[in-house]
Design an enzyme around this catalytic site. Sequence first.
Site, PDB file in Angstrom:
ATOM      1  N   GLY A 359       1.220   1.670   6.613  1.00  0.00           N
ATOM      2  CA  GLY A 359       0.252   1.461   5.551  1.00  0.00           C
ATOM      3  C   GLY A 359       0.384   2.549   4.502  1.00  0.00           C
ATOM      4  O   GLY A 359       0.934   3.627   4.760  1.00  0.00           O
ATOM      5  N   CYS A 360      -0.130   2.274   3.318  1.00  0.00           N
ATOM      6  CA  CYS A 360      -0.008   3.247   2.226  1.00  0.00           C
ATOM      7  C   CYS A 360      -0.824   4.506   2.498  1.00  0.00           C
ATOM      8  O   CYS A 360      -0.316   5.626   2.384  1.00  0.00           O
ATOM      9  CB  CYS A 360      -0.404   2.608   0.903  1.00  0.00           C
ATOM     10  SG  CYS A 360      -1.968   1.710   0.934  1.00  0.00           S
ATOM     11  N   TYR A 361      -2.095   4.326   2.872  1.00  0.00           N
ATOM     12  CA  TYR A 361      -2.921   5.504   3.183  1.00  0.00           C
ATOM     13  C   TYR A 361      -2.367   6.298   4.371  1.00  0.00           C
ATOM     14  O   TYR A 361      -2.282   7.534   4.303  1.00  0.00           O
ATOM     15  CB  TYR A 361      -4.358   5.075   3.488  1.00  0.00           C
ATOM     16  CG  TYR A 361      -5.146   4.539   2.326  1.00  0.00           C
ATOM     17  CD1 TYR A 361      -5.740   3.270   2.385  1.00  0.00           C
ATOM     18  CD2 TYR A 361      -5.335   5.284   1.176  1.00  0.00           C
ATOM     19  CE1 TYR A 361      -6.486   2.763   1.332  1.00  0.00           C
ATOM     20  CE2 TYR A 361      -6.082   4.780   0.116  1.00  0.00           C
ATOM     21  CZ  TYR A 361      -6.655   3.529   0.194  1.00  0.00           C
ATOM     22  OH  TYR A 361      -7.403   3.036  -0.840  1.00  0.00           O
ATOM     23  N   PRO A 362      -1.989   5.621   5.470  1.00  0.00           N
ATOM     24  CA  PRO A 362      -1.440   6.382   6.598  1.00  0.00           C
ATOM     25  C   PRO A 362      -0.184   7.166   6.242  1.00  0.00           C
ATOM     26  O   PRO A 362       0.050   8.250   6.788  1.00  0.00           O
ATOM     27  CB  PRO A 362      -1.139   5.303   7.640  1.00  0.00           C
ATOM     28  CG  PRO A 362      -2.114   4.216   7.345  1.00  0.00           C
ATOM     29  CD  PRO A 362      -2.214   4.207   5.844  1.00  0.00           C
ATOM     30  N   THR A 363       0.640   6.648   5.327  1.00  0.00           N
ATOM     31  CA  THR A 363       1.840   7.393   4.935  1.00  0.00           C
ATOM     32  C   THR A 363       1.455   8.769   4.406  1.00  0.00           C
ATOM     33  O   THR A 363       2.070   9.782   4.773  1.00  0.00           O
ATOM     34  CB  THR A 363       2.630   6.611   3.865  1.00  0.00           C
ATOM     35  OG1 THR A 363       3.091   5.378   4.440  1.00  0.00           O
ATOM     36  CG2 THR A 363       3.824   7.410   3.375  1.00  0.00           C
TER      37      THR A 363
END
Length: 557
Positions: A359-363
């Site tokens: 996911g974008c946030y987890p990256t």
Amino acid sequence: MAIATSLKDEEDATFASVFPESSKLDAYSMALDDIGVFEEAGFQRDHIGMLATYGFVDFAGMRTLLQGIAERLRPDCTDLSQALAGMRFLDLGSGDGRAVIGAAVLAPTLVESAGVELSVSRHELADRNRRRLPDRIQEIVHFHQTDILQVDPVRLGATEIVWLANLRFPDETVEAINAYLEEHCAKEVDADPVQQHHPSPRSMRTDKPDNRAGRKQEMTDESLTSAGGPAGETGKQVQQENAGSDASRWQDGRPSSSTESVRERLEKHPEIQILSLDADKRKDEDARREALQTADAAVLCLPDDAARAAVALAEGSKTVIVDASTAHRVSDGWLYGFPEMSAEQAKAISTSTRIANPGCYPTGFIGLVRPLVDAGLLPSEAGLVVHAVSGYSGGGKGLIKTYEEEDHEPWGAYGFALNHKHLPEMAKWTGLEEEPIFCPAVGDFKQGMVVSVPLRYSQLRAGTTAADVHAAMAAHYEGKQFVSVKPLNDNDALERGAFLRPDAVNNTNKLELFCFANEDKKALWLAARLDNLGKGASGACVQNLNLALGFPEETGL
């Protein structure tokens, strides 16, 4: 002391700090110093006069040149830096590095500005000049001491702009260079073939693949028309399965924005061909099964349940599957597609056929926290809070329509149920025992994001300093081309000395990590900046495909 009053003034000042007006290149002496190098490369002693004839484009000329190229490659974009974002510039015969450094100063959004030079003395001078640049520009500038005809064809094939300032090469050398470029990269040429005695820059859109690398990887897409030549002509086959585009709620990248971003990158990929099922077969399970099992790779841009069903259709095949949904991000048997997450992750992805795109946030969150846990500076039992703001493109067509056509809030926090779908991967892939408290938000800008993790020194191992935290992050990502750790307390990166804007790396696969500290307060603010549609979605997808299909990691990025 003169104060720069515009971006142009700042660019001019930066270039002048490396190349003052008084600087001159003693080309003839350098050529004499390199007689042995040139002879080893096959040049005759009587060619020394030609080799010593040296010229370069000045900075104003470089600006004009790149503006012309930008208009050719991205005619709808008027900002030079934005137009060249995510591209590569390569100078063949880079001398003291002026063109390479000029390109980097004018377009610091380039993935790379590189030069190739046979002369050892000129190459060393160029590298010294590179080290005089600010860190943020220096990191994208690279010089290579080699023969033009020895440049890796894959590098040429992955470079959008190739610059060749005509030196007085012998006739046979000119012919060899032209043939090499035309074979390996030139699809569009903005100038006539290289002529002796007449400087003729070449800019090329290098979408043409290197046929020696094997047949082009083909990709089947159920919602796209056919792209590329017949299946099996060149390259690999990849199938992309997409969700419908009628969802209207905030879904962090699904259904349409990330899907379209993936499609756009794959259509430009020099080694991938997209295949399509006919419209009447897109819901035919047998046709989908055959496509999934015969393609070299498949990208799933689907809701979780649909992604699981698609994976079941591909069961037993050797098809590489990259799943952009959350369905498999913490599942056994799947590789988490963050190649820089650990020293062995990229290699593991390269041998896997089941890859879960992050996911974008987890990256951003994992990028900040994992190095500290691995280094033993942050206990695994630490309870963390993460704040993040993303551009509205992450919400798909519904939210894009709201922000671009309807009355809307200027900024909106969400996720108040405290059960965001990204929480499991945030905990698992950082090594934390507890999921963080996640406070996401969407802002009135289309693309880009900043992820923030505040820390107290008391949460860290006793005696840990801000310098220790920064050093652990820098060591973790040393040598990684897409992840960079900025200097400790990098105030130069802040707009007007105060604001970290979220869109600075849009249209790239970059992840930038920051560490700000207040020693008196014993507090840290870790921040990650990335493109939610780039490293947070389609960029990571293409990077993972490259690894799994055996291409250079940066191809198409």
